[in-house]
Design a protein around this motif. Structure first.
Motif, PDB file in Angstrom:
ATOM      1  N   GLY A  58       1.538   8.525   0.036  1.00 41.64           N
ATOM      2  CA  GLY A  58       1.398   9.837  -0.589  1.00 41.64           C
ATOM      3  C   GLY A  58       2.113  10.915   0.204  1.00 41.64           C
ATOM      4  N   ALA A  59       1.998  10.843   1.542  1.00 43.75           N
ATOM      5  CA  ALA A  59       2.694  11.807   2.386  1.00 43.75           C
ATOM      6  C   ALA A  59       4.202  11.650   2.254  1.00 43.75           C
ATOM      7  CB  ALA A  59       2.262  11.616   3.842  1.00 43.75           C
ATOM      8  N   GLY A  60       4.667  10.402   2.210  1.00 44.06           N
ATOM      9  CA  GLY A  60       6.097  10.161   2.041  1.00 44.06           C
ATOM     10  C   GLY A  60       6.613  10.696   0.721  1.00 44.06           C
ATOM     11  N   ALA A  61       5.796  10.598  -0.332  1.00 40.23           N
ATOM     12  CA  ALA A  61       6.190  11.148  -1.629  1.00 40.23           C
ATOM     13  C   ALA A  61       6.421  12.647  -1.533  1.00 40.23           C
ATOM     14  CB  ALA A  61       5.111  10.834  -2.670  1.00 40.23           C
ATOM     15  N   ALA A  62       5.504  13.348  -0.874  1.00 40.29           N
ATOM     16  CA  ALA A  62       5.640  14.797  -0.718  1.00 40.29           C
ATOM     17  C   ALA A  62       6.908  15.148   0.052  1.00 40.29           C
ATOM     18  CB  ALA A  62       4.407  15.358  -0.001  1.00 40.29           C
ATOM     19  N   SER A 120       2.823   6.544  -7.052  1.00 41.55           N
ATOM     20  CA  SER A 120       1.767   7.235  -7.793  1.00 41.55           C
ATOM     21  C   SER A 120       1.893   8.745  -7.714  1.00 41.55           C
ATOM     22  CB  SER A 120       0.393   6.815  -7.257  1.00 41.55           C
ATOM     23  OG  SER A 120       0.192   5.429  -7.385  1.00 41.55           O
ATOM     24  N   LEU A 121       2.445   9.249  -6.624  1.00 40.10           N
ATOM     25  CA  LEU A 121       2.408  10.696  -6.383  1.00 40.10           C
ATOM     26  C   LEU A 121       3.779  11.369  -6.377  1.00 40.10           C
ATOM     27  CD1 LEU A 121      -0.366  10.863  -3.627  1.00 40.10           C
ATOM     28  CD2 LEU A 121      -0.559  11.406  -6.048  1.00 40.10           C
ATOM     29  N   THR A 159       4.123  16.277   6.030  1.00 42.42           N
ATOM     30  CA  THR A 159       4.153  15.890   7.449  1.00 42.42           C
ATOM     31  C   THR A 159       2.753  15.892   8.054  1.00 42.42           C
ATOM     32  OG1 THR A 159       4.654  18.186   8.083  1.00 42.42           O
ATOM     33  CG2 THR A 159       6.525  16.677   7.799  1.00 42.42           C
ATOM     34  N   ALA A 160       1.906  16.828   7.635  1.00 47.17           N
ATOM     35  CA  ALA A 160       0.539  16.872   8.149  1.00 47.17           C
ATOM     36  C   ALA A 160      -0.257  15.641   7.712  1.00 47.17           C
ATOM     37  CB  ALA A 160      -0.152  18.150   7.684  1.00 47.17           C
ATOM     38  N   VAL A 161      -0.147  15.280   6.424  1.00 49.17           N
ATOM     39  CA  VAL A 161      -0.859  14.104   5.921  1.00 49.17           C
ATOM     40  C   VAL A 161      -0.283  12.831   6.543  1.00 49.17           C
ATOM     41  CG1 VAL A 161      -1.419  12.768   3.851  1.00 49.17           C
ATOM     42  CG2 VAL A 161      -1.484  15.264   3.785  1.00 49.17           C
ATOM     43  N   GLY A 196       0.811  -1.214   0.000  1.00 49.11           N
ATOM     44  CA  GLY A 196       0.000   0.000   0.000  1.00 49.11           C
ATOM     45  C   GLY A 196       0.843   1.262   0.000  1.00 49.11           C
ATOM     46  N   ILE A 197       1.901   1.278   0.793  1.00 54.49           N
ATOM     47  CA  ILE A 197       2.735   2.477   0.878  1.00 54.49           C
ATOM     48  C   ILE A 197       3.512   2.696  -0.417  1.00 54.49           C
ATOM     49  CG2 ILE A 197       4.728   1.326   1.916  1.00 54.49           C
ATOM     50  CD1 ILE A 197       5.058   3.854   3.665  1.00 54.49           C
ATOM     51  N   ALA A 198       3.942   1.608  -1.062  1.00 58.16           N
ATOM     52  CA  ALA A 198       4.640   1.739  -2.343  1.00 58.16           C
ATOM     53  C   ALA A 198       3.710   2.298  -3.404  1.00 58.16           C
ATOM     54  CB  ALA A 198       5.188   0.385  -2.786  1.00 58.16           C
TER      55      ALA A 198
END
Length: 504
Positions: free
Chosen positions: A117-121, A67-68, A89-91, A60-62
């Protein structure tokens, strides 16, 4: 002499705090990425997750990351890397609370996608910020080396922290701790990071965002679902959908005046090296090494904590090698070739580690492979910044890391398929994750050896190709577009530096 309003003041200690925030946040993202490695059985029991559910929890995390990443990188360059970091960090905080309180497999999978998605940011913002804060030369080599080292450190510490917290309390404790860490990182970023973005904002490329994000998500969904059989109608339909969506993305980018990803970058040897190198690293290094601890547990009967400790030898060496890579004085292309060669040699040394285990040979293999991984992480971080126009560092990071995580997902799927197929004639249940006896263990061990040989061949051939390309045509420095090098007049700090891929 007064500081120019559009140029960063590098006389103080802010770059040090910037690098600290970037590296710690990257380390935590990778810790979260590897969190399920040692506690998946406990998670599956509590959430009543079957084999398919466990696969989705792992991936799921991958899915969220890949994707983002490119989308987040483009948005960070246009609207602000500090802003993207704080949003990430907020997400991340929200996703971690979701994971810590999840009562069903579906909620956990959704939480992991949100965390991805948060990790991508966070990843694209931090590498983009480093590209802005540290000018080309020794300081950038050191900073990108530290960022790359944080990848290895996160991979090492994630399974250990997860197993330790699970033993002391529960597997949920890791996610509560990660939620607190996300809040602390957000505060640190708000206090220490300066905003930076491309000099001229590009118009939002909504069709590209939709087609790329959906295309990569569907591709990874197909790879994940394919672990239960790639010939199933659902899996084939997902692959077909991914091809259509990614084809639509290419068509959109070829026609728009201000693309999210300039397809012309693929004519640059440096950009091809960045993206291609990341893809091969994900497929041939991360894919196989991610499966190896599972094989050890099944064939050698190790506990999750013991497995994590041995695995930390590889990722810990990777961390050390990345931090010291700059001392070798190699250009990014030569460092990449050496990294692939060492990673391939390490894979060969690990032959037999899942069967007739030898401490000396396994330690040697993990150390050599770890050195290669560290050199690759450091070189790819440099290439991600230096292979794109100034002002597009986060986009470069997004493209590089998208390739890495797509490659790792494909690599894990390919490894499972190879282990299952090659081990079928040497035992039953090879590669399924459910070893029923000595025959199954023998089959898994043989299948792992076949996968290691295949990975080594890929890595060694890639090393030779990278070295040959470097000798034939040294990579030229990326050309900076005028729109990326002119100040926008609004006080934003503008990236102005670029160096040849082969230089320091």
């Amino acid at each position: 002499m007064p500081t120019m309003p559009n140029m960063p003041d590098r006389s103080g200690h802010r770059p040090t705090l910037t690098l600290l925030a970037a590296c710690v946040s990257t380390l935590l993202v990778l810790m979260n990425y590897t969190q399920p490695m040692t506690v998946l059985p406990q998670m599956a029991t509590d959430l009543h997750a079957g084999p398919s559910g466990q696969t989705w929890i792992l991936n799921g995390i991958a899915l969220g990351l890949a994707s983002l990443l490119l989308v987040a990188g483009s948005l960070a360059d246009n609207h602000g890397r500090r802003l993207m970091f704080l949003l990430g960090t907020a997400v991340s905080l929200v996703g971690s609370v979701m994971a810590a309180t999840a009562g069903t497999t579906l909620v956990m999978v959704l939480a992991r996608v949100v965390q991805g998605g948060a990790g991508a940011a966070i990843l694209v913002a931090t590498l983009g910020i480093i590209g802005h804060e540290f000018p080309a030369g020794h300081n950038r080599v050191r900073a990108t080396g530290m960022w790359g080292a944080s990848l290895g450190a996160g991979i090492a510490l994630g399974p250990l922290a997860s197993a330790g917290l699970a033993a002391a309390a529960s597997w949920r404790a890791f996610f509560w701790a990660y939620a607190l860490a996300s809040a602390a990182l957000g505060l640190l970023g708000a206090l220490t990071l300066r905003e930076s973005r491309a000099a001229v904002r590009r118009r939002p490329d909504v069709p590209a965002v939709v087609t790329l994000g959906a295309g990569v998500a569907v591709l990874l969904a197909a790879v994940t679902a394919g672990r239960q059989g790639f010939g199933r109608p659902l899996v084939l339909a997902l692959f077909a959908g991914a091809v259509l969506l990614l084809g639509a993305f290419v068509a959109v980018e070829a026609r728009t005046r201000e693309p999210m990803l300039d397809l012309g970058l693929f004519t640059r040897p440096a950009f091809l090296l960045s993206v291609g190198g990341a893809l091969i690293t994900g497929f041939g290094v991360i894919g196989v090494m991610s499966y190896l601890p599972t094989a050890w547990e099944h064939t050698l009967g190790w506990t999750p904590l013991a497995t994590a400790c041995w695995f930390a030898l590889w990722s810990g060496t990777s961390f050390a090698a990345a931090t010291q890579a700059r001392r070798a004085g190699l250009g990014a292309d030569h460092q990449l070739a050496l990294g692939f060669a060492l990673a391939g040699a390490g894979s060969l040394l690990l032959l037999g580690s899942a069967g007739s285990w030898s401490p000396t040979r396994t330690v040697a293999g993990l150390v050599v492979a770890g050195m290669g991984s560290g050199l690759l992480n450091s070189a790819l971080a440099r290439l991600a910044i230096e292979s794109v126009p100034a002002g597009r560092a986060s986009m470069g990071s997004g493209a590089n890391n998208t390739a890495r995580y797509i490659g790792s997902s494909l690599g894990v799927a390919a490894t499972v398929a190879v282990v299952t197929t090659a081990g079928a004639g040497h035992g039953t249940g090879a590669g399924t994750g459910h070893v029923a006896g000595p025959g199954a263990a023998l089959g898994t061990a043989h299948g792992v050896d076949v996968a290691l040989v295949a990975a080594a061949a890929l890595l060694l051939v890639t090393a030779a190709l990278v070295l040959a390309r470097s000798r034939a045509a040294p990579a030229a420095p990326p050309r900076t577009h005028a729109s990326d090098s002119l100040a926008d007049g609004e006080g934003a700090i503008v990236d102005r530096s670029a160096t040849p891929v082969g230089g320091q």
